[in-house]
Design an enzyme around this catalytic site. Structure first.
Site, mmCIF file in Angstrom:
data_model
loop_
_atom_site.group_PDB
_atom_site.id
_atom_site.type_symbol
_atom_site.label_atom_id
_atom_site.label_comp_id
_atom_site.label_asym_id
_atom_site.label_seq_id
_atom_site.Cartn_x
_atom_site.Cartn_y
_atom_site.Cartn_z
ATOM 1 N N TYR A 8 -6.321 -2.199 -19.621
ATOM 2 C CA TYR A 8 -7.082 -3.376 -20.017
ATOM 3 C C TYR A 8 -7.321 -3.527 -21.514
ATOM 4 O O TYR A 8 -7.769 -4.576 -21.957
ATOM 5 C CB TYR A 8 -8.409 -3.411 -19.252
ATOM 6 C CG TYR A 8 -8.184 -3.657 -17.772
ATOM 7 C CD1 TYR A 8 -7.923 -4.933 -17.292
ATOM 8 C CD2 TYR A 8 -8.170 -2.595 -16.870
ATOM 9 C CE1 TYR A 8 -7.680 -5.158 -15.951
ATOM 10 C CE2 TYR A 8 -7.928 -2.810 -15.514
ATOM 11 C CZ TYR A 8 -7.683 -4.093 -15.061
ATOM 12 O OH TYR A 8 -7.423 -4.308 -13.733
ATOM 13 N N ALA B 29 -5.190 -6.761 -8.401
ATOM 14 C CA ALA B 29 -4.089 -6.094 -7.706
ATOM 15 C C ALA B 29 -2.810 -6.909 -7.823
ATOM 16 O O ALA B 29 -2.832 -8.140 -7.739
ATOM 17 C CB ALA B 29 -4.440 -5.887 -6.231
ATOM 18 N N PHE C 263 -13.560 -2.144 -1.635
ATOM 19 C CA PHE C 263 -13.532 -1.910 -0.190
ATOM 20 C C PHE C 263 -14.406 -0.739 0.194
ATOM 21 O O PHE C 263 -14.547 0.205 -0.550
ATOM 22 C CB PHE C 263 -12.093 -1.662 0.273
ATOM 23 C CG PHE C 263 -11.218 -2.855 0.094
ATOM 24 C CD1 PHE C 263 -11.493 -4.026 0.748
ATOM 25 C CD2 PHE C 263 -10.141 -2.815 -0.772
ATOM 26 C CE1 PHE C 263 -10.690 -5.139 0.595
ATOM 27 C CE2 PHE C 263 -9.343 -3.913 -0.948
ATOM 28 C CZ PHE C 263 -9.603 -5.078 -0.265
ATOM 29 N N ARG D 26 6.261 -8.776 -13.709
ATOM 30 C CA ARG D 26 6.677 -10.176 -13.703
ATOM 31 C C ARG D 26 5.641 -11.069 -14.372
ATOM 32 O O ARG D 26 5.671 -12.293 -14.219
ATOM 33 C CB ARG D 26 6.935 -10.649 -12.265
ATOM 34 C CG ARG D 26 7.962 -9.795 -11.529
ATOM 35 C CD ARG D 26 8.367 -10.392 -10.203
ATOM 36 N NE ARG D 26 9.146 -9.457 -9.410
ATOM 37 C CZ ARG D 26 9.751 -9.768 -8.259
ATOM 38 N NH1 ARG D 26 9.657 -11.002 -7.776
ATOM 39 N NH2 ARG D 26 10.422 -8.861 -7.587
#
Length: 415
Positions: free
Chosen positions: A124, A83, A415, A91
């Site tokens: 990815y 995340a 989660f 960045r």
């Protein structure tokens, strides 16, 4: 790592702040119960995090797992909970975390393979991951899913058990099936705890989990299904649904018995589940069109070290090919490797010999589990054949007995 946002390991007292950030990135409201899976499965010493003015703004974790690959079971780095806060996109943080993970695995000679489930398919590949397995998102109307008369469901029976009664049985079946099911992962106790966690917010309007266990006449469990019932009324019609979360069976009879039970649950219009792309269920039906499916990517695989990874699996037939591998992200993998096998164990060594195939490390990740064909990648222009017959030879050697698969959502719990 970026100079401005150095990466380091997550400390225990920082868990809640990191988890709040990660939950927000994944589009989830904050709730204490929503952390349960991560709290009990997370490995702090394998979780990278970056901070800005004391607040976590990026993170990525590795879970220590083992995965069934063709012919054996292999340690695998399960990459999860990746995340970057929306305030800190673009960045270089994601690239830094991916590089830090892979470099650490390489330098420590840890797991030779990394794997993940991608939230977005376009992310990815640029880090050397390839789509190694797919799943079929299946849905059918129960009235159309009538079993053929000659389907043998065996003499066993289905029992509905509560969670505690069922757990021992389903763990036994899972462990019996796993060593021969490419793509399935080990499940130590903490991962079973996460898999069976059943908070209301994870039910999406359906009931609590139901546990169906198939037993042989001697009482030995040989199959199971975890499922929910989802009520639905539209225009006065009952369109309720059986939502199958996971199933497994040790024998064809147990498989038929479990699915026969599921498709015949009264009072429900349809059934849905995520299955393997070569799921046997349609072949049990009078009308195979009674089950619709959409194929989507499932497990993405990255070879950390080409030579260590390729010798860690078994091969379906003899192969002797020189692979010219490109890997811009992990330069230690770039070069030529000679892969040799007589149809079992393999050797893979660097060589100066003329290359037979040219491909990137992402293509090797895609074919690693035997679910993506080298010939298919060659037809797409992603593998270059430099010696006639090399694609066919490699395709035969890398193929699996069945399509690789692992239950959706069960690989690397979030989660």
């Amino acid at each position: 790592m970026t100079d401005r946002y150095p990466l380091r390991r997550l400390n225990g007292p920082e868990f809640e702040a990191w988890a709040r950030m990660t939950a927000g990135v994944y589009g989830q409201d904050w709730r204490e119960d929503g952390l349960r899976d991560a709290r009990f499965t997370l490995e702090l010493d394998r979780t990278l995090v970056a901070f800005d003015e004391g607040a976590p703004i990026a993170g990525a974790a590795i879970l220590t797992r083992s995965m069934t690959v063709p012919g054996t079971v292999l340690p695998v780095a399960g990459v999860t909970l990746v995340a970057v806060a929306p305030t800190h996109r673009r960045r270089g943080l994601l690239r830094s975390m991916m590089r830090e993970q892979l470099t650490g695995l390489h330098e420590s000679a840890a797991e030779p393979v990394a794997a993940l489930n991608a939230s977005e398919a376009g992310i990815y590949g640029r880090f050397g991951y390839g789509v190694a397995s797919y799943l079929a998102r299946c849905r059918g109307e129960q009235r159309s899913m009538v079993f053929r008369d000659d389907v043998d469901r065996g003499p066993g029976r289905i029992r509905l058990l509560d969670r505690d009664e069922a757990r021992t049985a389903i763990e036994k079946v899972y462990e019996s099936v796993r060593p021969n099911a490419v793509g399935m992962l080990d499940r130590p106790a903490r991962f079973w705890d996460a898999r069976l966690h059943d908070a209301e917010h994870v039910r999406h309007g359906a009931t609590a989990l139901r546990f169906a266990v198939h037993e042989e006449p001697d009482g030995i469990p040989t199959g199971y299904a975890l499922y929910r019932l989802r009520p639905c009324w539209e225009n006065g019609r009952d369109l309720s649904e059986v939502v199958v979360i996971e199933s497994a069976a040790e024998t064809p009879r147990a498989y038929a018995a479990v699915w026969g039970f599921l498709v015949e649950i009264d009072g429900h219009f349809r059934i849905s589940f995520d299955g393997a792309v070569d799921e046997p269920l349609p072949h049990l039906l009078l009308d195979s069109r009674g089950l619709d499916s959409t194929v989507v990517d499932n497990l993405w695989v990255r070879l950390v070290d080409v030579d260590r990874a390729l010798v860690s699996r078994r091969y379906a037939g003899p192969v002797d090919v020189v692979l010219e591998v490109t890997d811009d992200f992990c330069p230690w993998n770039a070069g030529r490797f000679r892969l040799r096998s007589d149809g079992g164990e393999a050797t893979c060594e660097r060589t100066r010999a003329t290359a037979d195939l040219r491909l990137s490390v992402a293509e090797l990740g895609a074919v690693f589990l035997g679910g993506t064909s080298m010939a298919t990648l060659a037809a797409a222009g992603r593998v270059a054949e430099l010696r006639a017959g090399a694609v066919a030879e490699a395709t035969s050697a890398f193929r699996g007995v069945r399509a690789p698969f692992h239950p959706s959502g069960a690989a690397f719990p979030a989660f």
